[in-house]
Structures are given as C-alpha cells and as structure tokens.
Design an enzyme around this catalytic site. Sequence first.
Site, PDB file in Angstrom:
ATOM      1  N   CYS A 135      37.076 -28.498   0.312  1.00 47.80           N
ATOM      2  CA  CYS A 135      37.533 -28.786   1.675  1.00 47.80           C
ATOM      3  C   CYS A 135      38.163 -30.178   1.746  1.00 47.80           C
ATOM      4  CB  CYS A 135      36.355 -28.675   2.646  1.00 47.80           C
ATOM      5  SG  CYS A 135      36.806 -28.982   4.355  1.00 47.80           S
ATOM      6  N   CYS A 138      37.560 -32.028   5.070  1.00 47.76           N
ATOM      7  CA  CYS A 138      36.203 -32.593   5.159  1.00 47.76           C
ATOM      8  C   CYS A 138      36.052 -33.818   4.266  1.00 47.76           C
ATOM      9  CB  CYS A 138      35.168 -31.566   4.694  1.00 47.76           C
ATOM     10  SG  CYS A 138      35.433 -29.897   5.254  1.00 47.76           S
ATOM     11  N   ASP A 139      36.498 -33.714   3.028  1.00 49.05           N
ATOM     12  CA  ASP A 139      36.129 -34.707   2.016  1.00 49.05           C
ATOM     13  C   ASP A 139      37.269 -35.619   1.553  1.00 49.05           C
ATOM     14  OD1 ASP A 139      33.601 -33.619   2.081  1.00 49.05           O
ATOM     15  OD2 ASP A 139      34.002 -32.196   0.476  1.00 49.05           O
TER      16      ASP A 139
END
Length: 312
Positions: A135, A138-139
């Site tokens: 992701c 997200c990251d």
Amino acid sequence: MLDCAIIGGGPAGLTAGLYATRGGLKDVVMFEMGMPGGQITQSSEIENYPGVFREEPHLTGMELMEPWPKQCMHFGLKHEMAQVKSVSKSGDIFKIVADSGEFEAKSVIVCTGSTPKRAGFKGEDEFFGKGVSTCATCDGFFYKDKEVAVLGGGDTALEEALYLANICSKVYVIHRRDAFRAAPPTVERAMSNDKIEFILNAHIIEAYGSAMGLDGVKIEQDGKEIDLKVSGLFVFVGNNVNNGVLKQEDGSWLCDLNDNGEVVVDLKMHTSLPGLFVAGDLRVDAAKQVVCAAADGAVAGMQALSYVQGHL
Ligand code: FAD
Ligand code: NAP
C-alpha cells in the site's frame, strides 16, 4: 432469526454493526473468524486515519483498531468467532452457513475485504510490514526522500510507482517481462518520469535485512545478480477479493460481480439482490483505505436498518 448478519469484522463490518444496532436493529451478529480489526492490524504504522495521529512512535494498526470492538458492541452487536462458508437466499430469508452452525437472517452485509497477492519470493513474509508493503498511499510517506522498489507491471504497480515518485528520491520498478499489463498512457508516463528506473525481465531472488527492517533486495536479470539497497519494497502483483461466501452450490454468484470478482454496489452499498449489502475493500472501486471502509460500513448499516424496517 437475525435482523442482520454481518460477515467480516474489519473496519467496514464493525462500523456496519455500530450503525445497525445503534439505529435500532436487535439481533445483529458479526461473523469474524479472527479477532475483530481486519487487515490493518497487520500494519506497523498508520498515519492517515483522520483524528488519530501519533508522530513517534507511529500508531500501529493494532492500536488504531483496539477500541473499535468495545464501542461497536456497546449497542448490542454480537461477535460470532466463526468462518462463514456461504450465504444464500430463499424467499425473503438469508441462510448463513458458518463453521459454527447455520443461521437465518432478514438482511446480510458482507465485509470480507480483499487480500493483496503475495509474489512468493524469499523474505517477503518475513519483512511484510517492516519494509515490504502492498500500500503506497499508506506507507509511501515513510520513505520520503529515500530509494524504494516496486514489483509488478500492471496498472496498480505503475500508478503507485508514479505516486511514490512524488515522495521518494528514486523508484525502481522491477517487472518480470518487458511488456506491461498497465494501460499504454500509464506506461508512457512512468517511462518518462526521471525518478523511475525500470529493471525489466527480472525477478526478485530475496528480500533481506535485520530486525530493524528491510535493507535491500537481490534481483536476477539476464543471469546476473543485482543487489538493490532499498528500505522499502512495494509489491503490486494483483489482489484476491474475498468473495468466496457469495458463491452458490451450482457455481453461480448470489449477486452481480465485475470481471475482477469485486461486488457491484450502488452509492448506498446495495448489491443486485435486495437485502444484501456489501461494504469495504470487497466492493467495486474501493479506495482500499480504513476511513473509506468504515464509511461504507456506516452506509450499509443504515440501509440494512431501513430494509428490515420495511422502508426500502
Ligand atoms: P478487512 O480489513 O480486510 O476485513 C475483513 C475481515 O473479514 C477480516 O478481519 C477477515 O478475517 C474477515 N473475514 C474474511 N472472510 C471471512 C469469512 N469467510 N468469515 C468470517 N470472517 C471473514 N489503509 C489505510 O487507510 N491506511 C493505511 O496506512 C493502511 N495500511 C495498510 C497496511 C497493510 C499492511 C495492509 C494489508 C492494508 C493497509 N491499509 C491501510 C488498507 C486497509 O487495511 C483496508 O482498506 C481496510 O482494512 C479494509 O477494511 P474492510 O473492513 O473492507 O476489510
Ligand atoms: P494485474 O493487472 O493482475 O497485474 C499484476 C502484475 O503483477 C502483472 O504485471 C504481473 O506480471 C505481475 N505479477 C503477478 N504475479 C507475479 C509474481 N508472482 N511475481 C512477479 N510479478 C508478478 O494487477 P493490478 O495491477 O493490481 O490490476 C488489477 C486490475 O485492476 C486490472 O484489471 C487493472 O487494469 C485494474 N486497475 C485499473 C486501474 C485504472 O484503470 N486506472 C488502476 C489499477 C488497477 P505479468 O504481466 O507478467 O503477468
């Protein structure tokens, strides 16, 4: 007879339960085969759920989800720790077959999520959540101004490589062929981005590092080994949608799915079958974010309430 059966206890399922019970439904059971919380509990860091932020140490997915079950069950939602095998409908009644028994329900909300595919190289599982990610939204920020690698040659891989190129100092795209599944304009944009370097006809031999996280990946290309020192590796080799509970004995589906196996819903999370709702990563066009899954769950919970009370 349950008023509503919720399948899956991630952000979508928990929130659906909160809204359905707080809205007035009495017998609402959430079937979750593990501890409630969903796939985000595997993440070591989450910093994009609004209103909940900690700079150092980062908030973990487990910490984010820890208070959810207590709040969501406060209004009467029950947790049945069981794996659902199938959901079917006869007349107005749904039948839920779980490994703990069979249940009947007036409405069903399916929130079983999706599972990013693993590529299968050595070290992938060991460093998952510690450098290996699925992701970028997200990251990606954790690798600001650092070098990262992306694995895959589809739309997701190249679009996410472009996203990462806005944040990271360099993005290596590792792909096993020299032709791409991604749409030609996306390939062209990625090719002309000077922060993106392609490593083609190549495969990952191993991801390596220490207890502190990922240090790099060893790649084989044209019989030669390349050692790429990256602390982030994003694997985008497709997704498995967890739609199995919707499969019927004769091989048909309980409701309409698209070609990727995602469930077709409208903006109210209605599927093609009355009384059946789907929320979160399992639905078409899901943004695959906790905040979106929770919002879907809220909508589905309110719609199930209206359906059972005869307002739809
Ligand atoms: P899920 O969270 O997948 O929950 C589905 C639940 O259903 C699971 O608990 C599963 O056990 C259960 N289930 C499945 N099948 C059955 C069955 N047959 N019977 C019973 N139970 C079943 N999103 C963000 O917003 N920010 C981030 O930083 C972020 N980081 C991530 C990091 C990682 C490593 C991963 C994997 C995901 C990340 N995501 C992030 C994405 C986010 O976790 C998902 O979008 C979100 O969890 C989807 O919620 P959901 O409720 O639809 O499904
Ligand atoms: P995908 O199209 O299935 O592509 C997966 C990629 O990963 C392929 O390049 C594949 O290589 C590679 N791969 C698969 N298994 C691998 C392994 N074990 N090791 C190394 N590489 C591996 O998946 P996706 O990119 O997630 O897209 C899924 C669907 O969503 C597609 O239909 C896509 O078009 C769609 N999508 C659309 C958009 C958009 O329209 N903007 C955006 C994202 C996704 P090969 O090519 O060699 O098989």
